[in-house]
Design a protein around this motif. Structure first.
Motif, PDB file in Angstrom:
ATOM      1  N   CYS A 221       0.838  -1.213   0.000  1.00 19.49           N
ATOM      2  CA  CYS A 221       0.000   0.000   0.000  1.00 19.49           C
ATOM      3  C   CYS A 221       0.869   1.257   0.000  1.00 19.49           C
ATOM      4  CB  CYS A 221      -0.916  -0.024   1.220  1.00 19.49           C
ATOM      5  SG  CYS A 221      -1.965   1.424   1.311  1.00 19.49           S
ATOM      6  N   THR A 222       1.906   1.244   0.830  1.00 23.18           N
ATOM      7  CA  THR A 222       2.768   2.417   0.942  1.00 23.18           C
ATOM      8  C   THR A 222       3.507   2.687  -0.366  1.00 23.18           C
ATOM      9  OG1 THR A 222       3.049   2.086   3.317  1.00 23.18           O
ATOM     10  CG2 THR A 222       4.726   3.404   2.217  1.00 23.18           C
ATOM     11  N   VAL A 223       4.005   1.603  -0.978  1.00 31.11           N
ATOM     12  CA  VAL A 223       4.839   1.755  -2.179  1.00 31.11           C
ATOM     13  C   VAL A 223       4.006   2.026  -3.432  1.00 31.11           C
ATOM     14  CG1 VAL A 223       6.374   0.443  -3.718  1.00 31.11           C
ATOM     15  CG2 VAL A 223       6.777   0.444  -1.254  1.00 31.11           C
ATOM     16  N   THR A 224       2.812   1.447  -3.465  1.00 30.91           N
ATOM     17  CA  THR A 224       2.016   1.612  -4.703  1.00 30.91           C
ATOM     18  C   THR A 224       1.004   2.753  -4.620  1.00 30.91           C
ATOM     19  OG1 THR A 224       0.383   0.000  -3.961  1.00 30.91           O
ATOM     20  CG2 THR A 224       2.205  -0.842  -5.285  1.00 30.91           C
ATOM     21  N   LYS A 225       0.649   3.154  -3.389  1.00 34.47           N
ATOM     22  CA  LYS A 225      -0.377   4.210  -3.293  1.00 34.47           C
ATOM     23  C   LYS A 225       0.124   5.449  -2.534  1.00 34.47           C
ATOM     24  CE  LYS A 225      -4.683   1.614  -3.736  1.00 34.47           C
ATOM     25  NZ  LYS A 225      -4.359   0.189  -3.667  1.00 34.47           N
ATOM     26  N   THR A 226       0.560   5.215  -1.275  1.00 37.03           N
ATOM     27  CA  THR A 226       0.835   6.364  -0.401  1.00 37.03           C
ATOM     28  C   THR A 226       1.944   7.267  -0.931  1.00 37.03           C
ATOM     29  OG1 THR A 226       0.228   4.919   1.422  1.00 37.03           O
ATOM     30  CG2 THR A 226       1.243   7.005   2.012  1.00 37.03           C
ATOM     31  N   LEU A 227       3.091   6.659  -1.233  1.00 35.48           N
ATOM     32  CA  LEU A 227       4.215   7.496  -1.681  1.00 35.48           C
ATOM     33  C   LEU A 227       3.974   8.105  -3.065  1.00 35.48           C
ATOM     34  CD1 LEU A 227       7.238   5.504  -0.191  1.00 35.48           C
ATOM     35  CD2 LEU A 227       6.257   7.651   0.608  1.00 35.48           C
ATOM     36  N   PRO A 228       3.387   7.366  -4.013  1.00 33.67           N
ATOM     37  CA  PRO A 228       3.044   8.022  -5.293  1.00 33.67           C
ATOM     38  C   PRO A 228       2.060   9.176  -5.104  1.00 33.67           C
ATOM     39  CG  PRO A 228       3.005   5.642  -5.559  1.00 33.67           C
ATOM     40  CD  PRO A 228       3.190   5.908  -4.089  1.00 33.67           C
ATOM     41  N   THR A 229       1.131   9.034  -4.140  1.00 29.58           N
ATOM     42  CA  THR A 229       0.187  10.129  -3.865  1.00 29.58           C
ATOM     43  C   THR A 229       0.931  11.362  -3.373  1.00 29.58           C
ATOM     44  OG1 THR A 229      -1.566   8.570  -3.305  1.00 29.58           O
ATOM     45  CG2 THR A 229      -1.829  10.819  -2.494  1.00 29.58           C
ATOM     46  N   PHE A 230       1.925  11.127  -2.534  1.00 24.37           N
ATOM     47  CA  PHE A 230       2.735  12.259  -2.056  1.00 24.37           C
ATOM     48  C   PHE A 230       3.361  12.988  -3.242  1.00 24.37           C
ATOM     49  CE2 PHE A 230       5.493  14.859   0.345  1.00 24.37           C
ATOM     50  CZ  PHE A 230       6.689  14.894  -0.364  1.00 24.37           C
ATOM     51  N   LEU A 231       3.969  12.237  -4.143  1.00 21.94           N
ATOM     52  CA  LEU A 231       4.660  12.878  -5.271  1.00 21.94           C
ATOM     53  C   LEU A 231       3.690  13.630  -6.174  1.00 21.94           C
ATOM     54  CD1 LEU A 231       7.236  10.078  -6.166  1.00 21.94           C
ATOM     55  CD2 LEU A 231       7.714  12.330  -5.200  1.00 21.94           C
ATOM     56  N   LYS A 232       2.463  13.137  -6.218  1.00 22.76           N
ATOM     57  CA  LYS A 232       1.451  13.781  -7.074  1.00 22.76           C
ATOM     58  C   LYS A 232       0.934  15.071  -6.432  1.00 22.76           C
ATOM     59  CE  LYS A 232      -2.648  12.150  -9.482  1.00 22.76           C
ATOM     60  NZ  LYS A 232      -3.644  11.076  -9.511  1.00 22.76           N
ATOM     61  N   LYS A 233       0.730  15.009  -5.104  1.00 23.65           N
ATOM     62  CA  LYS A 233       0.019  16.118  -4.455  1.00 23.65           C
ATOM     63  C   LYS A 233       0.923  17.154  -3.785  1.00 23.65           C
ATOM     64  CE  LYS A 233      -4.401  13.979  -3.612  1.00 23.65           C
ATOM     65  NZ  LYS A 233      -5.402  13.584  -2.653  1.00 23.65           N
ATOM     66  N   TYR A 234       2.156  16.797  -3.523  1.00 20.12           N
ATOM     67  CA  TYR A 234       3.033  17.711  -2.789  1.00 20.12           C
ATOM     68  C   TYR A 234       3.309  18.950  -3.630  1.00 20.12           C
ATOM     69  CZ  TYR A 234       7.098  19.493  -0.259  1.00 20.12           C
ATOM     70  OH  TYR A 234       7.981  20.283   0.435  1.00 20.12           O
ATOM     71  N   ASN A 235       3.076  20.123  -3.046  1.00 20.37           N
ATOM     72  CA  ASN A 235       3.289  21.372  -3.769  1.00 20.37           C
ATOM     73  C   ASN A 235       4.259  22.236  -2.964  1.00 20.37           C
ATOM     74  OD1 ASN A 235       3.185  23.898  -4.988  1.00 20.37           O
ATOM     75  ND2 ASN A 235       1.047  23.662  -5.562  1.00 20.37           N
ATOM     76  N   PRO A 236       5.535  22.210  -3.299  1.00 21.09           N
ATOM     77  CA  PRO A 236       6.529  22.918  -2.487  1.00 21.09           C
ATOM     78  C   PRO A 236       6.379  24.429  -2.545  1.00 21.09           C
ATOM     79  CG  PRO A 236       7.555  21.974  -4.441  1.00 21.09           C
ATOM     80  CD  PRO A 236       6.143  21.504  -4.430  1.00 21.09           C
ATOM     81  N   GLU A 237       5.707  24.943  -3.551  1.00 23.29           N
ATOM     82  CA  GLU A 237       5.578  26.387  -3.651  1.00 23.29           C
ATOM     83  C   GLU A 237       4.512  26.931  -2.692  1.00 23.29           C
ATOM     84  OE1 GLU A 237       5.835  27.900  -7.650  1.00 23.29           O
ATOM     85  OE2 GLU A 237       4.752  29.691  -6.979  1.00 23.29           O
ATOM     86  N   ILE A 238       3.440  26.165  -2.532  1.00 26.84           N
ATOM     87  CA  ILE A 238       2.327  26.639  -1.708  1.00 26.84           C
ATOM     88  C   ILE A 238       2.348  26.036  -0.313  1.00 26.84           C
ATOM     89  CG2 ILE A 238      -0.185  26.632  -1.531  1.00 26.84           C
ATOM     90  CD1 ILE A 238      -0.311  26.716  -4.530  1.00 26.84           C
ATOM     91  N   ALA A 239       2.819  24.802  -0.215  1.00 25.95           N
ATOM     92  CA  ALA A 239       2.759  24.103   1.077  1.00 25.95           C
ATOM     93  C   ALA A 239       3.955  23.170   1.248  1.00 25.95           C
ATOM     94  CB  ALA A 239       1.442  23.339   1.206  1.00 25.95           C
ATOM     95  N   ALA A 240       5.143  23.742   1.284  1.00 30.83           N
ATOM     96  CA  ALA A 240       6.358  22.931   1.434  1.00 30.83           C
ATOM     97  C   ALA A 240       6.363  22.183   2.762  1.00 30.83           C
ATOM     98  CB  ALA A 240       7.591  23.829   1.344  1.00 30.83           C
ATOM     99  N   HIS A 241       5.681  22.725   3.758  1.00 32.24           N
ATOM    100  CA  HIS A 241       5.681  22.185   5.115  1.00 32.24           C
ATOM    101  C   HIS A 241       4.691  21.028   5.287  1.00 32.24           C
ATOM    102  CE1 HIS A 241       2.419  24.998   4.619  1.00 32.24           C
ATOM    103  NE2 HIS A 241       1.842  24.572   5.721  1.00 32.24           N
ATOM    104  N   ASP A 242       3.887  20.783   4.245  1.00 32.70           N
ATOM    105  CA  ASP A 242       2.823  19.781   4.374  1.00 32.70           C
ATOM    106  C   ASP A 242       3.301  18.439   3.831  1.00 32.70           C
ATOM    107  OD1 ASP A 242      -0.643  19.644   3.152  1.00 32.70           O
ATOM    108  OD2 ASP A 242       0.510  18.347   4.494  1.00 32.70           O
TER     109      ASP A 242
END
Lengths: 141, 199
Positions: free
Chosen positions: B141-162
């Motif tokens: 679950c972590t390798v196929t869903k959770t971490l890919p979701t992070f890479l998709k949703k992480y926005n360092p410009e607006i929410a680097a701390h999230d």
């Protein structure tokens, strides 16, 4: 003073008032002119509305867009110009939040203009309590 | 004989999760920075906030909710903290900030965040390529869903701390001091290390 409150200082009000007065160059072609005092009051109205609605302005502000959009309205006279701008400012920031920022500034002002000049026949009260209210409800669905 | 570099500010006295702010507080406490310098830094942060807000939202709006503005400011402060941490010694980091200013430090933080993002992508590639079909369900679950979701949703410009996601596959590592992308980077590295040991 909190980090964000530095955006709301008195020096900023005076600068904002000067910026608002620049738009007299456009509106005077339609017989509409703001005095310095009115421009300063509008700057304070905007600051109050921003604070009340929990918003922060970082760009030029909406007065340019509001004045450019509404100065040719058949329902605005020199006598009603200042009050109408105050009311439109309140309506804008209220519905910016109510529409959950779904509409850009330009789109929101465009809607306001169409309703104001159309079905509301120059009434800001109808604009706020009827047309814009319905728009916000429809967008939330 | 090991000779440690003498520093006035000790890294262990700083809050890793709020590095920029704790370094400023410590520097003020030790009189390594003046009140005027702190105000100048705050002014620079506000200018950077306005600039970033314009870039993120300026096409459509001249105003944002205070919530968005606060999130953007938190993102900036976090990125500055990441930038400071690229300099090993806190004294050096403080000097860097005072000599080069907030914008330069911010860009240093952005660069480091981009490096971590790339690192997470590379580690995730390895994890996905070596994932066995009979692996633990939490790992899958972590390798196929959770971490890919992070890479998709992480926005360092607006929410680097999230850090956006909360990986559920347990890993033997103390993550308490991490947040944001640093947390995900450290977690992914620890996860990769553990799966490699088990292979």
């Amino acid at each position: 003073m909190s980090r964000l409150e530095l955006f709301k200082s008195n020096g900023l009000m005076l600068r904002n008032a000067s910026n608002i007065l620049k738009y007299n160059e456009i509106s005077k072609n339609f017989g509409l002119v703001l005095t310095q005092k009115q421009a300063l009051m509008l700057a304070y109205v905007r600051a109050d509305e921003l604070r009340y609605h929990g918003r922060l302005e970082f760009g030029e502000g909406i007065f340019g867009k509001l004045i450019e959009s509404f100065c040719d309205s058949p329902y605005i006279t020199q006598q009603s110009y200042f009050e109408t701008l105050c009311a439109l400012t309140e309506i804008f920031y209220y519905y910016k939040n109510e529409t959950e920022e779904y509409l850009s500034d330009a789109e929101l002002i465009d809607c306001m203009k169409r309703y104001f000049n159309g079905s509301c026949k120059g009434s800001t009260e109808l604009l706020s309590t009827r047309e814009m209210d319905e728009l916000a409800r429809n967008l939330k669905r | 004989m090991n000779i440690e570099k003498f520093t006035l500010i000790k890294r262990q006295d700083l809050n890793e999760g709020a590095y920029f702010e704790s370094l400023m507080e410590k520097a003020l406490e030790l009189k390594l920075i003046t009140d005027n310098a702190i105000e100048a830094i705050q002014d620079e942060c506000l200018n950077l906030l306005a600039q970033n807000l314009r870039r993120a939202y300026g096409d459509t709006s001249d105003s944002v909710s205070e919530e968005r503005a606060k999130s953007m400011m938190d993102s900036i402060i976090y990125t500055l903290g990441v930038g400071l941490k690229t300099l090993v010694y806190p004294d050096e980091a403080l000097d860097f900030l005072l000599k080069n200013g907030v914008n330069t430090l911010y860009l240093r933080g952005v660069k480091r965040i981009n490096e971590m993002l790339l690192g997470i992508r590379e580690m995730l590639d390895i994890l996905q390529n070596t994932l066995k079909p009979n692996a633990d369900a939490l790992l899958i679950c972590t390798v196929t869903k959770t971490l890919p979701t992070f890479l998709k949703k992480y926005n360092p410009e607006i929410a680097a701390h999230d850090s956006v996601v909360l990986p559920i596959c347990p890993v033997d590592f103390n993550f308490e001091k991490y947040n944001g992308i640093e947390y995900i980077f450290a977690y992914t590295a620890a996860l990769l290390s553990e799966t490699e040991k088990q292979a």
